[in-house]
Design a protein around this motif. Structure first.
Motif, PDB file in Angstrom:
ATOM      1  N   ALA A 180       0.835  -1.206   0.000  1.00  0.00           N
ATOM      2  CA  ALA A 180       0.000   0.000   0.000  1.00  0.00           C
ATOM      3  C   ALA A 180       0.869   1.254   0.000  1.00  0.00           C
ATOM      4  O   ALA A 180       0.591   2.222  -0.721  1.00  0.00           O
ATOM      5  N   ARG A 181       1.917   1.250   0.782  1.00  0.00           N
ATOM      6  CA  ARG A 181       2.805   2.417   0.818  1.00  0.00           C
ATOM      7  C   ARG A 181       3.594   2.556  -0.483  1.00  0.00           C
ATOM      8  O   ARG A 181       3.809   3.678  -0.966  1.00  0.00           O
ATOM      9  N   SER A 184      -4.543   4.389  -1.615  1.00  0.00           N
ATOM     10  CA  SER A 184      -3.382   3.724  -1.003  1.00  0.00           C
ATOM     11  C   SER A 184      -3.032   4.348   0.339  1.00  0.00           C
ATOM     12  O   SER A 184      -2.669   3.637   1.292  1.00  0.00           O
ATOM     13  N   HIS A 189       2.005   6.097  -7.207  1.00  0.00           N
ATOM     14  CA  HIS A 189       0.898   6.883  -7.756  1.00  0.00           C
ATOM     15  C   HIS A 189       1.183   8.378  -7.663  1.00  0.00           C
ATOM     16  O   HIS A 189       0.891   9.127  -8.605  1.00  0.00           O
ATOM     17  N   ARG A 218      -5.629   3.178   2.839  1.00  0.00           N
ATOM     18  CA  ARG A 218      -5.410   1.761   3.170  1.00  0.00           C
ATOM     19  C   ARG A 218      -4.167   1.592   4.036  1.00  0.00           C
ATOM     20  O   ARG A 218      -4.171   0.829   5.011  1.00  0.00           O
ATOM     21  N   GLY A 252       2.506   1.627  -3.369  1.00  0.00           N
ATOM     22  CA  GLY A 252       1.533   2.159  -4.309  1.00  0.00           C
ATOM     23  C   GLY A 252       1.327   3.645  -4.140  1.00  0.00           C
ATOM     24  O   GLY A 252       1.196   4.389  -5.128  1.00  0.00           O
ATOM     25  N   LEU A 253       1.302   4.112  -2.886  1.00  0.00           N
ATOM     26  CA  LEU A 253       1.159   5.544  -2.637  1.00  0.00           C
ATOM     27  C   LEU A 253       2.307   6.325  -3.280  1.00  0.00           C
ATOM     28  O   LEU A 253       2.086   7.340  -3.959  1.00  0.00           O
TER      29      LEU A 253
END
Length: 710
Positions: free
Chosen positions: A164-165, A271, A171, A274, A167-168
């Motif tokens: 998730a991190r 992200s 993105h 989450r 992805g952050l």
């Protein structure tokens, strides 16, 4: 459980799954569990229990382990990484110098279409379960291959949070790249005159018009700028574009915003939310063997007690150190360090011999008809059996070979472990008289229960706790025996008159004093052993008479006198012979002085070498072997309940196998006799004797029947 708490828990797990070490011992593990129960309460949720336990354990663990300190000091995540991705993406987007040839927008080949195409592929990968994008499995496998410590555990358990991190960051970087590209378009358009056109070997204007109309339709709808006719914008080879690129730059910028910036920002927001949720409530699975073994709090759906139905038939037995007879209430036989219990439940009164016949003949209709049984609520025996099926795990049946089993046992449908009050008759039966065999009492019972209950994890932990306690008990017993034997080996009774000319009466008095010291030591050791076992000390029996050896000191004064007389006479004789009698006895006097000094020195050196600074009586190797046999025989009789004759028969070969080791231990005794030196000699010898005596007892008692899980 928060991310920080999960890191603490996994760091502690990595140390405890590696087994007891000098950094984190079994005692430390038990202490952490006890403190966590006291702090969180015995009804705390599993997540809170493990979090509190780790928080209490790390202040004790971290000062001992620098590697653990460094690992806990590292930050698994820093928000500045998002800012770096944002700045890096903006810089990369703005660094694009041109959209085609200098100051010309190639409508078919700008960098915009490469960015849009890449992002569309990313969206497809996020929406479709493509097998080639198993990043989570790849990351977890890489962690397992390279790190079995806390880093590997963290990589496996934190994979959702890490993804998730990641992805952050990606993105935000992608959105910043597109935004930087848009910013670069407009900044350059302020100072440069861009012209639009297109060239193609294979495409004709109608195809290009359809393609650009489709791709730029969303941007055209949002901005209200129509896609212009591309036919006049076709540029011949070597010619320059003449149409203004402003409307096309607006359409491309809108396309980037709609196709890249907004979707990527939405994905980054998702992200971030989450990752924040996972960091606040870390998804750590607690249904693994490690966590379940910590404490019954970790198994809320599993009862703490392993409940055995005790069917004793009015007989009595000793199980796990407790006398068990007819029960009227549940009896707890054993508790593990983790909180599990082994409990004996009594047979309900309705299932005694008088009422069990109704269970065996349940098929026969009872007088009065079915309506009376329905009105009364059913058969009480059947109801009692149903309650037992729901509560007990197995049956412990104490019987004799000629006694039939209660008929309701077959109806109960629970595993039955049979204890025979006599010799065992089959593989599924245990002799009650053989349960205490081995240095681990009731090892065969634990083994039979583990087999009947298919290695129930509660029973495994109970058996391991029992093994550790019996090992500690054996260690305490052998420590007491080793101390008593070492004190006897180092004991000395001084002789009142020194030298070879000591009177026999004084030597006999020293031997008698040594025997008195031994009797007092044996009596005191007997009382200490009884206190250790929690029993009354048995009456002292008359010990055998042991031979004591007299270690005599060579009298230095007497040696000097005898040496002076002999050497003086010889020296004087020689001087007179050589001088013809003119020395007048001076040679004899000088020779006597020199002889006295030499004899005194020789006597002193001999005493030092022999360790006889003064004459004393002590036990020889034969006597010490007899004392060791007496002490070990006492332990077998008092601690393990063996008959003296049987204990002696078991002890003799086990002790004979260790005679060479014991003889080496006797050889290092001695010392000067000062209190400090004597105490140090006793402590050193006791430490050397304890493992030897423990091995003798284990050999005499045989190996344990139950082998605890590693």
């Amino acid at each position: 459980m928060t991310e920080h708490e999960a890191r603490q828990v996994l760091l502690l797990q990595s140390h405890e799954t590696a087994g007891p070490t000098a950094v984190w011992t079994a005692e430390d593990r038990a202490w952490a569990t006890q403190q966590a129960v006291a702090t969180a309460g015995d009804r705390a949720p599993p997540e809170r229990f493990v979090a509190v336990r780790a928080a209490l354990a790390l202040p004790r663990l971290l000062p001992r382990d620098r590697a653990a300190q460094r690992w806990m000091g590292r930050r698994a995540w820093h928000p500045a990484w998002v800012l770096l991705a944002l700045l890096g993406g903006l810089a990369a987007g703005m660094a694009v110098d041109q959209l085609g040839p200098p100051q010309r927008v190639n409508l078919l080949a700008p960098a915009v279409w490469a960015v849009v195409a890449w992002n569309l592929l990313v969206y497809a990968a996020l929406l479709l379960p493509l097998p080639t994008l198993g990043l989570r499995r790849w990351a977890a496998g890489l962690a397992r291959a390279h790190d079995d410590g806390p880093g590997g555990l963290w990589a496996r358990h934190a994979a959702p949070l890490s993804l998730a991190r990641a992805g952050l960051v990606m993105h935000v970087g992608a959105a910043a790249l597109a935004l930087g590209l848009v910013t670069g378009l407009y900044l350059r358009g302020l100072v440069l005159d861009y012209r639009a056109g297109w060239q193609s070997t294979f495409l004709e204007p109608p195809a290009v018009q359809a393609l650009l109309g489709t791709l730029l339709a969303p941007a055209s709808a949002v901005t209200g700028i129509a896609v212009a006719d591309v036919g006049p914008l076709r540029v011949a080879p070597g010619a320059a574009a003449t149409a203004s690129a402003a409307p096309w730059i607006h359409l491309y910028a809108a396309t980037l915003v709609l196709g890249v910036v907004l979707p990527r920002l939405l994905l980054a927001l998702f992200s971030a939310l989450r990752a924040g949720a996972l960091a606040r409530r870390f998804p750590l699975s607690l249904d693994t063997p490690y966590f379940e073994a910590l404490h019954p709090l970790m198994r809320p759906g599993l009862p703490r007690a392993v409940r055995l139905l005790w069917v004793g038939g009015g007989r009595e037995a000793t199980l796990l150190g407790q006398a068990v007879g007819p029960l009227t209430a549940p009896l707890t036989l054993l508790r593990s360090d983790e909180g599990d219990e082994l409990q004996l439940d009594p047979v309900p009164a309705v299932l005694d011999t008088a009422s069990s016949a109704s269970v065996a003949t349940a098929a026969a209709p009872a007088p009065g008809g079915w309506w009376q049984r329905l009105w009364s609520g059913g058969d009480p025996a059947e109801q009692a059996l149903q309650r037992l099926r729901d509560s007990v795990d197995a049956v412990l049946l104490l019987t004799t070979p000629e006694t039939p089993r209660p008929p309701w046992l077959a109806t109960l449908a629970r595993p039955v472990v049979v204890l025979l009050d006599g010799p065992a008759a089959g593989p599924q039966q245990l002799s009650l008289h053989a349960l205490a065999d081995g240095w681990l009492p009731d090892g065969r019972l634990l083994q039979a229960l583990a087999a009947a209950l298919d290695a129930d994890p509660r029973l495994v932990r109970l058996a391991d706790s029992w093994t550790r306690r019996q090992q500690a008990r054996l260690d305490a017993i052998t420590a007491e025996l080793a101390g008593s034997l070492a004190r006897s080996a180092c004991a000395r009774a001084p002789v009142a008159d020194d030298g070879f000319l000591a009177r026999r009466a004084e030597a006999d008095a020293a031997r008698a004093a040594l025997a008195t010291m031994l009797a007092e030591e044996l009596q005191a050791g007997n009382e200490r052993l009884a206190a250790l076992l929690g029993r009354a000390a048995p009456a002292a029996s008359a010990g055998q008479t042991l031979p004591a050896v007299l270690h005599s000191r060579v009298g230095e004064g007497r040696a000097a006198l005898m040496g002076g007389v002999v050497t003086g006479a010889l020296a004087g004789l020689k001087a007179d012979v050589l001088s013809g009698g003119l020395t007048m006895g001076a040679g004899a006097l000088a020779g006597g002085l020199l002889g006295a000094l030499g004899a005194a020195g020789v006597a002193r050196g001999l005493n030092v070498v022999r360790g006889t600074d003064r004459s004393h009586a002590a036990w020889d190797d034969e006597a010490l072997a007899a004392i060791a046999r007496t002490l070990l025989l006492r332990a077998l009789v008092q601690a393990h309940g063996l008959e003296p004759e049987a204990a002696l028969a078991r002890l003799a070969p086990a002790l004979a196998a260790q005679q060479r080791v014991l003889a080496a231990a006797w050889a290092v005794r001695g010392g000067k006799g000062e209190p400090a030196a004597a105490e140090a000699a006793v402590a050193t010898m006791a430490a050397a004797l304890q493992p030897v005596l423990a091995q003798v007892l284990k050999t005499a008692l045989a190996a344990p029947a139950y082998h605890p899980a590693p």
